[in-house]
Design a protein around this motif. Structure first.
Motif, short mmCIF file in Angstrom:
data_model
loop_
_atom_site.label_atom_id
_atom_site.label_comp_id
_atom_site.label_asym_id
_atom_site.label_seq_id
_atom_site.Cartn_x
_atom_site.Cartn_y
_atom_site.Cartn_z
N PHE A 5 -120.43 -10.30 -36.73
CA PHE A 5 -121.34 -9.22 -36.35
C PHE A 5 -120.87 -7.87 -36.90
O PHE A 5 -121.63 -7.16 -37.56
N GLU A 6 -119.63 -7.50 -36.63
CA GLU A 6 -119.14 -6.20 -37.07
C GLU A 6 -119.19 -6.07 -38.59
O GLU A 6 -119.60 -5.03 -39.12
N GLN A 7 -118.78 -7.11 -39.30
CA GLN A 7 -118.77 -7.06 -40.75
C GLN A 7 -120.17 -6.87 -41.33
O GLN A 7 -120.37 -6.13 -42.30
N ALA A 8 -121.16 -7.52 -40.71
CA ALA A 8 -122.54 -7.40 -41.19
C ALA A 8 -123.07 -5.98 -40.99
O ALA A 8 -123.73 -5.41 -41.87
N ILE A 9 -122.77 -5.40 -39.84
CA ILE A 9 -123.23 -4.04 -39.57
C ILE A 9 -122.49 -3.04 -40.45
O ILE A 9 -123.08 -2.05 -40.93
N GLN A 10 -121.23 -3.26 -40.68
CA GLN A 10 -120.48 -2.39 -41.59
C GLN A 10 -121.07 -2.43 -43.00
O GLN A 10 -121.18 -1.39 -43.66
N ALA A 11 -121.45 -3.62 -43.45
CA ALA A 11 -122.07 -3.74 -44.78
C ALA A 11 -123.39 -2.98 -44.83
O ALA A 11 -123.71 -2.33 -45.84
N TYR A 12 -124.16 -3.04 -43.75
CA TYR A 12 -125.42 -2.29 -43.69
C TYR A 12 -125.15 -0.79 -43.71
O TYR A 12 -125.84 -0.03 -44.41
N ALA A 13 -124.15 -0.35 -42.95
CA ALA A 13 -123.82 1.08 -42.91
C ALA A 13 -123.42 1.58 -44.29
O ALA A 13 -123.85 2.67 -44.72
N ILE A 14 -122.64 0.79 -45.01
CA ILE A 14 -122.23 1.17 -46.37
C ILE A 14 -123.45 1.22 -47.28
O ILE A 14 -123.58 2.12 -48.13
N HIS A 15 -124.36 0.28 -47.11
CA HIS A 15 -125.61 0.29 -47.89
C HIS A 15 -126.38 1.58 -47.65
O HIS A 15 -126.86 2.21 -48.61
N VAL A 16 -126.50 1.99 -46.40
CA VAL A 16 -127.23 3.23 -46.08
C VAL A 16 -126.53 4.44 -46.69
O VAL A 16 -127.17 5.31 -47.29
N LEU A 17 -125.21 4.50 -46.57
CA LEU A 17 -124.47 5.62 -47.13
C LEU A 17 -124.63 5.68 -48.65
O LEU A 17 -124.74 6.77 -49.22
N SER A 18 -124.67 4.52 -49.29
CA SER A 18 -124.78 4.49 -50.75
C SER A 18 -126.14 4.99 -51.24
O SER A 18 -126.28 5.34 -52.41
N LEU A 19 -127.14 5.01 -50.35
CA LEU A 19 -128.45 5.54 -50.72
C LEU A 19 -128.47 7.06 -50.73
O LEU A 19 -129.35 7.67 -51.32
N THR A 20 -127.49 7.66 -50.05
CA THR A 20 -127.46 9.11 -49.88
C THR A 20 -126.30 9.76 -50.61
O THR A 20 -126.44 10.82 -51.22
N TYR A 21 -125.15 9.11 -50.54
CA TYR A 21 -123.93 9.71 -51.06
C TYR A 21 -123.49 9.07 -52.36
O TYR A 21 -123.59 7.86 -52.54
N ARG A 22 -122.97 9.90 -53.26
CA ARG A 22 -122.16 9.41 -54.38
C ARG A 22 -120.70 9.49 -53.98
O ARG A 22 -119.91 8.63 -54.33
N LYS A 23 -120.37 10.57 -53.23
CA LYS A 23 -119.02 10.75 -52.72
C LYS A 23 -119.10 10.92 -51.20
O LYS A 23 -119.72 11.86 -50.72
N VAL A 24 -118.45 10.02 -50.49
CA VAL A 24 -118.52 10.03 -49.03
C VAL A 24 -117.22 10.58 -48.45
O VAL A 24 -116.14 10.06 -48.74
N PRO A 25 -117.29 11.62 -47.62
CA PRO A 25 -116.08 12.08 -46.94
C PRO A 25 -115.52 10.97 -46.05
O PRO A 25 -116.28 10.24 -45.41
N ARG A 26 -114.23 10.84 -46.02
CA ARG A 26 -113.59 9.79 -45.23
C ARG A 26 -114.05 9.77 -43.78
O ARG A 26 -114.33 8.68 -43.24
N PRO A 27 -114.15 10.93 -43.09
CA PRO A 27 -114.59 10.89 -41.68
C PRO A 27 -116.01 10.33 -41.52
O PRO A 27 -116.30 9.68 -40.51
N VAL A 28 -116.87 10.60 -42.50
CA VAL A 28 -118.25 10.08 -42.42
C VAL A 28 -118.24 8.56 -42.52
O VAL A 28 -118.92 7.86 -41.76
N LEU A 29 -117.47 8.03 -43.46
CA LEU A 29 -117.37 6.58 -43.61
C LEU A 29 -116.74 5.95 -42.37
O LEU A 29 -117.21 4.93 -41.87
N ALA A 30 -115.68 6.59 -41.87
CA ALA A 30 -114.98 6.05 -40.69
C ALA A 30 -115.92 5.92 -39.50
O ALA A 30 -115.90 4.92 -38.78
#
Length: 209
Positions: A116-141
């Motif tokens: 479950f956690e891994q799937a949601i983390q993959a989705y979160a990364i997908h969403v971030l990749s639609l907006t960010y080219r460079k993601v601040p570490r706190p935002v990713l965390a």
């Protein structure tokens, strides 16, 4: 009646095997929910909850809404289903901090599904990749709910396997450079839009001749 009961038993058994093997079959889950529509007295709240959790894990696909459409409103009013609906809304609106807080309060519902956690983390990364080219570490965390040494190991894995690059940000901050795509780097989208496929050109020639 016996045929439907047999179909129900097979569908439930299949659903449990999908959960334990960390695989997914939307059609099978929708079929089981339709069977429950015909025979609501056989409905298992536990199985329906598993179906919805698996549907959450399939985001950004619209599976959760498809499954919810087949669940009676009176069942949706059950507390754990109301919680899953709220969690779905948090994911759809990229409110990841609220999502992880809600998930922590309902571990008995979500943690019974492996991955479950891994799937949601993959989705979160997908969403971030639609907006960010460079993601601040706190935002990713915050988005993936990982911090400290665990986050360091997570980053090391993706640097080695997913093409991520780590950069120094302002002060002591860190930036995670994600691979380019047409959403986080508009130039790629523009270049793609300006290119006319060869097959389209060849179709024009007979018209001009």
């Amino acid at each position: 009646m016996k045929l439907r009961w047999l179909q129900h038993s097979i569908a439930v058994s299949h659903m449990r095997s999908l959960v334990s093997s960390q695989t997914y079959n939307l059609d099978a889950n929708l079929c089981l929910l339709r069977l429950y529509q015909f025979e609501p007295e056989r409905m298992s709240i536990q199985i329906v909850a598993l179906i919805l959790v698996k549907a959450l894990m399939a985001m950004p696909a619209p599976d959760f809404s498809l499954c919810l459409f087949l669940i009676p409103e009176r069942v949706q009013m059950e507390e754990q289903f109301k919680t899953l609906i709220v969690m779905s809304h948090y994911l759809e609106t990229a409110r990841f901090r609220q999502f992880w807080d809600e998930a922590a309060k309902n571990r008995s519902t979500v943690e019974v599904v492996p991955g479950f956690e891994q799937a949601i983390q993959a989705y979160a990364i997908h969403v971030l990749s639609l907006t960010y080219r460079k993601v601040p570490r706190p935002v990713l965390a915050e988005a993936i709910n990982i911090e400290g040494l665990s986050l360091d190991k997570f980053l090391e894995h993706h640097v080695a396997n997913s093409g991520w690059v780590l950069e120094k940000g302002q002060g002591r901050g860190q930036l995670i450079v994600l691979p380019s795509n047409v959403f986080n780097q508009p130039e790629l989208k523009k270049n793609t839009a300006d290119t006319v496929p060869l097959e389209h050109v060849t179709r024009i020639f007979p018209i001009l001749s």
